[in-house]
Design a protein around this motif. Structure first.
Motif, PDB file in Angstrom:
ATOM      1  N   UNK A 296       0.830  -1.207   0.000  1.00 50.64           N
ATOM      2  CA  UNK A 296       0.000   0.000   0.000  1.00 50.64           C
ATOM      3  C   UNK A 296       0.865   1.259   0.000  1.00 50.64           C
ATOM      4  N   UNK A 297       1.943   1.228   0.762  1.00 46.28           N
ATOM      5  CA  UNK A 297       2.838   2.395   0.835  1.00 46.28           C
ATOM      6  C   UNK A 297       3.485   2.679  -0.514  1.00 46.28           C
ATOM      7  N   UNK A 298       4.028   1.629  -1.163  1.00 38.12           N
ATOM      8  CA  UNK A 298       4.671   1.829  -2.454  1.00 38.12           C
ATOM      9  C   UNK A 298       3.681   2.298  -3.513  1.00 38.12           C
ATOM     10  N   UNK A 299       2.459   1.758  -3.481  1.00 42.00           N
ATOM     11  CA  UNK A 299       1.440   2.201  -4.427  1.00 42.00           C
ATOM     12  C   UNK A 299       1.157   3.690  -4.249  1.00 42.00           C
ATOM     13  N   UNK A 300       0.992   4.126  -2.993  1.00 44.42           N
ATOM     14  CA  UNK A 300       0.729   5.534  -2.730  1.00 44.42           C
ATOM     15  C   UNK A 300       1.887   6.426  -3.143  1.00 44.42           C
ATOM     16  N   UNK A 301       3.115   6.000  -2.838  1.00 51.27           N
ATOM     17  CA  UNK A 301       4.295   6.797  -3.188  1.00 51.27           C
ATOM     18  C   UNK A 301       4.432   6.916  -4.704  1.00 51.27           C
ATOM     19  N   UNK A 302       4.221   5.820  -5.430  1.00 46.41           N
ATOM     20  CA  UNK A 302       4.330   5.860  -6.898  1.00 46.41           C
ATOM     21  C   UNK A 302       3.298   6.805  -7.504  1.00 46.41           C
ATOM     22  N   UNK A 303       2.065   6.738  -6.996  1.00 46.90           N
ATOM     23  CA  UNK A 303       1.024   7.621  -7.530  1.00 46.90           C
ATOM     24  C   UNK A 303       1.353   9.081  -7.243  1.00 46.90           C
ATOM     25  N   UNK A 304       1.838   9.376  -6.036  1.00 46.40           N
ATOM     26  CA  UNK A 304       2.199  10.756  -5.700  1.00 46.40           C
ATOM     27  C   UNK A 304       3.320  11.269  -6.591  1.00 46.40           C
ATOM     28  N   UNK A 305       4.355  10.453  -6.769  1.00 44.98           N
ATOM     29  CA  UNK A 305       5.497  10.875  -7.579  1.00 44.98           C
ATOM     30  C   UNK A 305       5.126  11.016  -9.048  1.00 44.98           C
ATOM     31  N   UNK A 306       4.105  10.273  -9.487  1.00 44.30           N
ATOM     32  CA  UNK A 306       3.690  10.367 -10.878  1.00 44.30           C
ATOM     33  C   UNK A 306       2.787  11.574 -11.121  1.00 44.30           C
ATOM     34  N   UNK A 307       1.989  11.932 -10.121  1.00 45.58           N
ATOM     35  CA  UNK A 307       1.004  12.999 -10.317  1.00 45.58           C
ATOM     36  C   UNK A 307       1.482  14.357  -9.826  1.00 45.58           C
ATOM     37  N   UNK A 308       2.416  14.356  -8.863  1.00 44.15           N
ATOM     38  CA  UNK A 308       2.851  15.610  -8.246  1.00 44.15           C
ATOM     39  C   UNK A 308       4.371  15.726  -8.363  1.00 44.15           C
ATOM     40  N   UNK A 309       4.849  16.928  -8.587  1.00 48.98           N
ATOM     41  CA  UNK A 309       6.291  17.182  -8.643  1.00 48.98           C
ATOM     42  C   UNK A 309       6.806  17.382  -7.212  1.00 48.98           C
ATOM     43  N   UNK A 310       7.338  16.317  -6.629  1.00 49.79           N
ATOM     44  CA  UNK A 310       7.785  16.352  -5.240  1.00 49.79           C
ATOM     45  C   UNK A 310       9.221  16.843  -5.136  1.00 49.79           C
ATOM     46  N   UNK A 311       9.548  17.438  -4.001  1.00 50.52           N
ATOM     47  CA  UNK A 311      10.920  17.886  -3.770  1.00 50.52           C
ATOM     48  C   UNK A 311      11.818  16.693  -3.454  1.00 50.52           C
ATOM     49  N   UNK A 312      13.119  16.894  -3.611  1.00 49.69           N
ATOM     50  CA  UNK A 312      14.078  15.826  -3.356  1.00 49.69           C
ATOM     51  C   UNK A 312      14.048  15.407  -1.886  1.00 49.69           C
ATOM     52  N   UNK A 313      13.823  16.366  -1.002  1.00 51.06           N
ATOM     53  CA  UNK A 313      13.772  16.050   0.433  1.00 51.06           C
ATOM     54  C   UNK A 313      12.619  15.099   0.750  1.00 51.06           C
ATOM     55  N   UNK A 314      11.469  15.345   0.151  1.00 51.15           N
ATOM     56  CA  UNK A 314      10.313  14.482   0.377  1.00 51.15           C
ATOM     57  C   UNK A 314      10.586  13.079  -0.144  1.00 51.15           C
ATOM     58  N   UNK A 315      11.236  12.981  -1.304  1.00 49.02           N
ATOM     59  CA  UNK A 315      11.560  11.670  -1.881  1.00 49.02           C
ATOM     60  C   UNK A 315      12.519  10.907  -0.965  1.00 49.02           C
ATOM     61  N   UNK A 316      13.487  11.616  -0.374  1.00 48.12           N
ATOM     62  CA  UNK A 316      14.416  10.980   0.559  1.00 48.12           C
ATOM     63  C   UNK A 316      13.649  10.440   1.778  1.00 48.12           C
ATOM     64  N   UNK A 317      12.708  11.214   2.288  1.00 47.29           N
ATOM     65  CA  UNK A 317      11.911  10.764   3.439  1.00 47.29           C
ATOM     66  C   UNK A 317      11.114   9.511   3.075  1.00 47.29           C
TER      67      UNK A 317
END
Length: 593
Positions: A220-241
């Motif tokens: 569930x976590x990976x699915x949510x993270x993939x959708x967020x990264x695909x739909x929203x331009x996230x900062x590098x800090x957020x991706x590291x977290x």
């Protein structure tokens, strides 16, 4: 110090180490991210990339050497060989793509891809052989979880690469070459068969449920993270977290061996009694009085017992078998009965690969796996073209989704097939038949191309395909034994590329090209019309565009054929169910009330 020694030898610690190995072992699933870098750097065309893909599939599935060596080498040696292959194969590809080495011909690049990906067969063999031997009473969950993490490793490695964010595109190849090799070498002395594992402990059920919970949370976590990264331009800090949280979820299962080892009552009286039980009847060892081994007596029981014994209630059946075993052992001891020697083992005993290959049950399992997993792999390999033909611009979301469903299919297939055999003593291949029904429905959905088909289809195909690789290896270990499980498992994996070759190479690609040609001729006819004479200068560009097939017609016939073949696979699986009822009744009948 005794507790630390117990922790190192705890079979749950071995299982967690195997999970970490598998979490970075699915090198074949990362090829979709590597191939564009190779294509652009070496100026390859699509046909050349397809050749590398075939080499990848072969390297991912041909594990005869790993399976054979598992009978003679310790598990750490297998893991080390796999790490070296992974590092050398993809390491040289990185040197070539980054310009640090001169370019090699295509055939040499195919060999490097094969070598690098073939390291995965050593990882899989060492992890599965060790843990199936450590948990012989929980083969379904063990195989499902380990194979599930292998299927999820592509998403895990992709998320780690997203955290790195280096300008050099070839860095992803460097990560694939170095990352898995480092992890495997770090844990290679952990993953191995350990002693005192022939029994089930009361804590096993709760421990497996904890691992299942972590798996569901991770998916569930990976699915949510993939959708967020695909739909929203996230900062590098957020991706590291996000990536740090991913690492935490992968480490969490270590709680189980820590708790079991360092709790105040490390072993209950019941567990102590269970530990002593195998010593009373250790397979393959003769008693001090010189009587025949229990394995031989067991074979005689199979010959001598009346057929109706298997239909009796569990308690009565065990009494009748124990009485017959005692009579045979006494008769063999005094020489009144000479125990017969059979030329080969029975189902449920240890087979060599050669002995298994002459058994109809083994080929029924192999063919069902070929039709089921081969058609599922065809979908995975052609998901990009399928989504484009149906008008989707970005196929990455479907690639990520089918990876998650594949993971959950392997987890669920192991869990539910274990329920079938433990609670009902019914043959595990019935779960294989259910997975093939799911695949048949999924292929039918893709053929119809209804609105939302891509979402429903990826769900069904991912679950059905993943379940095959949790169910089939566990069933093989039950029907043909654990002693040569490495060789048996690696032969079964050949079903994957063989099925993909038939469905993708001979059926799907030809039908797709034929439909693309028809569409190309139609567009060319329109271009030759006098009304469009003014646009003739654009003809080469338009003809090139029409070489891509558009619409549901591109894959309609392919999916109808694959759906029909999955129905045939259901029939084969049910024949196997009918043939193995007695075996599973003898293995798991005692769990029935």
């Amino acid at each position: 110090m005794s507790r630390f020694g117990g922790f190192f030898n705890n079979r749950w610690f071995v299982f967690v180490g195997a999970i970490w190995v598998q979490a970075c072992a699915g090198l074949g699933y990362v090829f979709g991210s590597i191939s564009p870098v190779i294509k652009s750097s070496l100026k390859y065309n699509q046909r050349q990339i397809a050749s590398l893909g075939v080499a990848k599939d072969l390297g991912d599935s041909i594990g005869f050497v790993a399976g054979s060596l598992s009978e003679y080498l310790p598990m750490w040696a297998l893991l080390f060989i796999g790490a070296i292959q992974n590092f050398v194969g993809y390491g040289m590809i990185w040197l070539i793509v980054s310009g640090r080495m001169p370019e090699l011909p295509l055939w040499a690049m195919c060999i490097l891809v094969f070598i690098g990906t073939n390291g995965e067969t050593y990882f899989n063999t060492a992890a599965l052989v060790s843990c199936v031997q450590n948990f012989p009473k929980n083969r379904g969950p063990v195989v499902g979880i380990l194979k599930g993490f292998a299927g999820l490793s592509g998403a895990i490695l992709t998320q780690i690469y997203a955290m790195i964010q280096v300008p050099d595109q070839a860095a992803i190849i460097f990560m694939v070459a170095v990352g898995p090799a480092m992890v495997v070498i770090a844990v290679m002395f952990i993953v191995r068969p350990v002693g005192g594992h022939r029994q089930a402990f009361p804590s096993d059920d709760s421990s497996f449920m904890f691992v299942y919970s972590v798996c569901l949370l991770l998916a569930a976590y990976l699915m949510g993270v993939m959708l967020l990264q695909d739909l929203i331009d996230l900062s590098h800090t957020v991706i590291i977290i996000f990536t740090v949280v991913l690492f935490f979820l992968l480490i969490v299962p270590i709680i189980i061996p820590l708790y079991l080892t360092f709790r105040s009552d490390p072993r209950s009286p019941l567990e102590e009694n269970l530990l002593l039980e195998p010593q009373k009847l250790e397979p393959g060892k003769s008693s001090q009085s010189g009587t025949e081994s229990p394995d031989v007596i067991f074979s005689e029981i199979e010959d001598e017992k009346p057929q109706e014994v298997d239909l009796l209630p569990a308690n009565e059946r065990h009494k009748r078998i124990a009485h017959l075993q005692a009579r045979l052992a006494q008769a063999a001891a005094v020489g009144a009965v000479r125990v017969k020697r059979r030329k080969g083992p029975r189902r449920g005993e240890n087979f060599t690969l050669t002995q298994a290959l002459i058994k109809a049950d083994f080929w029924l399992l192999f063919l069902a796996l070929l039709l089921g997993s081969g058609s599922g792999l065809t979908v995975i390999d052609n998901l990009g073209q399928m989504s484009q033909s149906l008008g989707y611009d970005n196929p990455r979301i479907f690639v990520s989704m089918i990876s998650i469903w594949n993971f959950l299919g392997r987890i669920g297939g192991g869990y539910f097939s274990e329920v079938i055999v433990r609670d009902y003593a019914y043959p595990r291949p019935v779960a294989l038949a259910i997975a093939e029904i799911v695949l048949a429905i999924g292929h039918f959905f893709f053929a119809m191309a209804w609105p939302g088909t891509m979402y429903v289809g990826t769900l069904l195909i991912g679950l059905g395909y993943g379940a095959h690789w949790a169910i089939a290896p566990a069933a093989a270990s039950e029907l043909f034994g654990l002693k040569n499980f490495g060789a048996l498992y690696n032969f079964l994996t050949v079903a994957n590329p063989a099925g993909s070759l038939v469905f993708s190479g001979l059926i799907a690609s030809r039908i797709y090209d034929n439909e693309a040609e028809k569409q190309s001729h139609t567009h060319n006819s329109l271009l030759s019309s006098p009304l469009l004479f003014g646009k003739m200068l654009d003809k080469p560009r338009l003809v090139e565009e029409t070489l891509k097939c558009e619409g549901s017609v591109c894959f309609f016939l392919t999916f109808m054929i694959m759906s029909a073949f999955n129905i045939i696979a259901v029939v084969l699986s049910m024949i196997l169910v009918h043939r193995t009822k007695v075996v599973y009744a003898s293995l798991y009948g005692k769990t029935r009330s």
